[in-house]
Design an enzyme around this catalytic site. Sequence first.
Site, PDB file in Angstrom:
ATOM      1  N   HIS A  76      -7.856   1.865   1.119  1.00  0.00           N
ATOM      2  CA  HIS A  76      -7.844   1.459   2.596  1.00  0.00           C
ATOM      3  C   HIS A  76      -8.646   2.500   3.254  1.00  0.00           C
ATOM      4  O   HIS A  76      -8.017   3.223   4.383  1.00  0.00           O
ATOM      5  CB  HIS A  76      -6.328   1.540   3.160  1.00  0.00           C
ATOM      6  CG  HIS A  76      -6.411   0.700   4.053  1.00  0.00           C
ATOM      7  ND1 HIS A  76      -5.002  -0.084   4.634  1.00  0.00           N
ATOM      8  CD2 HIS A  76      -7.239   0.390   5.273  1.00  0.00           C
ATOM      9  CE1 HIS A  76      -5.349  -0.603   5.683  1.00  0.00           C
ATOM     10  NE2 HIS A  76      -6.593  -0.311   6.346  1.00  0.00           N
ATOM     11  N   GLU A 116       0.858  -1.321  -0.108  1.00  0.00           N
ATOM     12  CA  GLU A 116       0.158   0.045   0.139  1.00  0.00           C
ATOM     13  C   GLU A 116       0.864   1.230   0.104  1.00  0.00           C
ATOM     14  O   GLU A 116       1.648   1.534   0.730  1.00  0.00           O
ATOM     15  CB  GLU A 116      -0.797  -0.125   1.326  1.00  0.00           C
ATOM     16  CG  GLU A 116      -1.919  -1.302   1.171  1.00  0.00           C
ATOM     17  CD  GLU A 116      -3.114  -0.792   2.150  1.00  0.00           C
ATOM     18  OE1 GLU A 116      -3.045  -0.141   3.050  1.00  0.00           O
ATOM     19  OE2 GLU A 116      -3.973  -2.127   2.096  1.00  0.00           O
TER      20      GLU A 116
HETATM   21  P1  NAD Z   1     -11.356  -9.191  15.172  1.00  0.00           P
HETATM   22  O1  NAD Z   1     -10.271  -9.927  16.176  1.00  0.00           O
HETATM   23  O2  NAD Z   1     -12.588  -9.033  15.903  1.00  0.00           O
HETATM   24  O3  NAD Z   1     -11.942 -10.555  14.324  1.00  0.00           O
HETATM   25  C1  NAD Z   1     -11.078 -11.154  13.561  1.00  0.00           C
HETATM   26  C2  NAD Z   1     -11.618 -12.673  13.391  1.00  0.00           C
HETATM   27  O4  NAD Z   1     -10.722 -13.457  12.492  1.00  0.00           O
HETATM   28  C3  NAD Z   1     -11.779 -13.420  14.744  1.00  0.00           C
HETATM   29  O5  NAD Z   1     -13.003 -13.751  14.974  1.00  0.00           O
HETATM   30  C4  NAD Z   1     -10.603 -14.472  14.611  1.00  0.00           C
HETATM   31  O6  NAD Z   1     -10.831 -15.681  15.120  1.00  0.00           O
HETATM   32  C5  NAD Z   1     -10.753 -14.631  13.125  1.00  0.00           C
HETATM   33  N1  NAD Z   1      -9.472 -15.513  12.698  1.00  0.00           N
HETATM   34  C6  NAD Z   1      -8.262 -15.262  13.061  1.00  0.00           C
HETATM   35  N2  NAD Z   1      -7.357 -16.327  12.419  1.00  0.00           N
HETATM   36  C7  NAD Z   1      -8.248 -16.898  11.538  1.00  0.00           C
HETATM   37  C8  NAD Z   1      -8.110 -18.079  10.733  1.00  0.00           C
HETATM   38  N3  NAD Z   1      -6.752 -18.483  10.629  1.00  0.00           N
HETATM   39  N4  NAD Z   1      -9.181 -18.434  10.193  1.00  0.00           N
HETATM   40  C9  NAD Z   1     -10.157 -18.021  10.388  1.00  0.00           C
HETATM   41  N5  NAD Z   1     -10.725 -17.010  11.130  1.00  0.00           N
HETATM   42  C10 NAD Z   1      -9.386 -16.427  11.792  1.00  0.00           C
HETATM   43  O7  NAD Z   1     -10.852  -8.059  14.237  1.00  0.00           O
HETATM   44  P2  NAD Z   1     -11.805  -7.063  13.601  1.00  0.00           P
HETATM   45  O8  NAD Z   1     -11.936  -5.770  14.344  1.00  0.00           O
HETATM   46  O9  NAD Z   1     -12.965  -7.616  12.960  1.00  0.00           O
HETATM   47  O10 NAD Z   1     -10.940  -6.815  12.336  1.00  0.00           O
HETATM   48  C11 NAD Z   1     -10.600  -7.712  11.272  1.00  0.00           C
HETATM   49  C12 NAD Z   1      -9.697  -7.077  10.082  1.00  0.00           C
HETATM   50  O11 NAD Z   1     -10.225  -6.199   9.544  1.00  0.00           O
HETATM   51  C13 NAD Z   1      -8.410  -7.089  10.744  1.00  0.00           C
HETATM   52  O12 NAD Z   1      -7.529  -7.750   9.844  1.00  0.00           O
HETATM   53  C14 NAD Z   1      -8.340  -5.485  10.735  1.00  0.00           C
HETATM   54  O13 NAD Z   1      -6.907  -5.051  10.490  1.00  0.00           O
HETATM   55  C15 NAD Z   1      -9.068  -5.121   9.528  1.00  0.00           C
HETATM   56  N6  NAD Z   1      -9.567  -3.729   9.285  1.00  0.00           N
HETATM   57  C16 NAD Z   1      -9.407  -3.008   8.390  1.00  0.00           C
HETATM   58  C17 NAD Z   1     -10.051  -1.546   8.337  1.00  0.00           C
HETATM   59  C18 NAD Z   1      -9.738  -0.857   6.944  1.00  0.00           C
HETATM   60  O14 NAD Z   1      -9.622   0.351   6.959  1.00  0.00           O
HETATM   61  N7  NAD Z   1     -10.052  -1.602   5.846  1.00  0.00           N
HETATM   62  C19 NAD Z   1     -10.412  -1.151   9.352  1.00  0.00           C
HETATM   63  C20 NAD Z   1     -10.410  -1.783  10.591  1.00  0.00           C
HETATM   64  C21 NAD Z   1      -9.936  -3.143  10.674  1.00  0.00           C
END
Ligand code: NAD
Length: 311
Positions: free
Chosen positions: A281, A262
């Site tokens: 993003h 990115e």
């Molecule tokens: P979270 O921790 O609440 O949820 C993530 C989920 O992924 C959890 O339930 C976890 O058990 C699951 N997980 C982890 N490893 C796994 C695997 N190997 N197989 C299956 N499931 C698995 O996190 P969240 O707050 O929901 O955020 C999720 C993602 O979104 C993060 O990667 C975060 O960086 C990204 N995010 C992106 C933005 C953006 O601007 N696009 C903003 C916020 C968050």
Amino acid sequence: MAVKVLITDEVDESGVEMLRAAGFEVDYRPQIGRDELLRVIGQYHVLIVRSRTKVTRDVIERGERLAIIGRSGVGLDNIDLEAARARGIEVLNSPEALTNSTAELALGLMLAAARRIAYAHQQLSSGRWAKEESMGYELYGKTLGIVGFGRIGRRLAEIARCMGMNILAYDIVRPADEDLGRVGARLVSLEELFESSDFISIHVTLTPQTRGMIGEQLLRRAKRSAIIVNTSRGEVFDTAALIKALKSGWIAGAALDVYDKEPPDPSSELLALPNVVHTPHIGAQTYEAQRKSITMLVEKIINALRSKGLS
Ligand code: NAD
């Protein structure tokens, strides 16, 4: 002695005000350069950043008084956690503040891809009334597969349920029955999710296991009409396999907010494909999320300082 706080990235003003109201001495220097940061960090008890500031080992080692490093929002990849742990510095963030904003973007991307909104917009901007080629699909009655049923995945499920979608979920940790039941979600294997979903939205955290987790094998299992949305992290995909899937018609389209590099290279093939919608993003780029992420973080910092007897 007053607690001194240094903020080195842009944050919503409400957070700065909260810190001052709590009696802290706050220096808000969102443009600070690296040399200057290294020069001044020794004076501060708390450092607050977003993603711009790289809190490397040398910054941490020079932060003789540092007790807390706060990251407004999610993602701690810009902080040397090992160095912080070694110095007993607590690292706090506020990922829960971004949940709704990111889930709503995932829905927006799904609609944009399904209804060809970006394409239709581009055509009309260049003077073409591309009505016939802008046929799309409704979300109502379709199956949405959610990979990663955490905060954002669950919030998207709630919104999608209101749109009349059926929900499939996959997560490495078994979600609570209550969370599945509330949105009528069925827990399935990753393979079944890919085979059965009309829309697939990725919400796993980036870990060694999820890096490159979605590659050729899974993409070949998807419906040819499937649309895949990624608002998690670009590295979760094998990008070469995704490009191949989009070019070969294994899936119908993708809508991406995140990339393995990115910003992506302007010449990246992914950006030129007609069946891809992309945003830079912006999952957390809402006024509400930015305000919540700093105010929630500041609340956590104030509580942590209290429990350390520092405020
Ligand atoms: P979270 O921790 O609440 O949820 C993530 C989920 O992924 C959890 O339930 C976890 O058990 C699951 N997980 C982890 N490893 C796994 C695997 N190997 N197989 C299956 N499931 C698995 O996190 P969240 O707050 O929901 O955020 C999720 C993602 O979104 C993060 O990667 C975060 O960086 C990204 N995010 C992106 C933005 C953006 O601007 N696009 C903003 C916020 C968050």
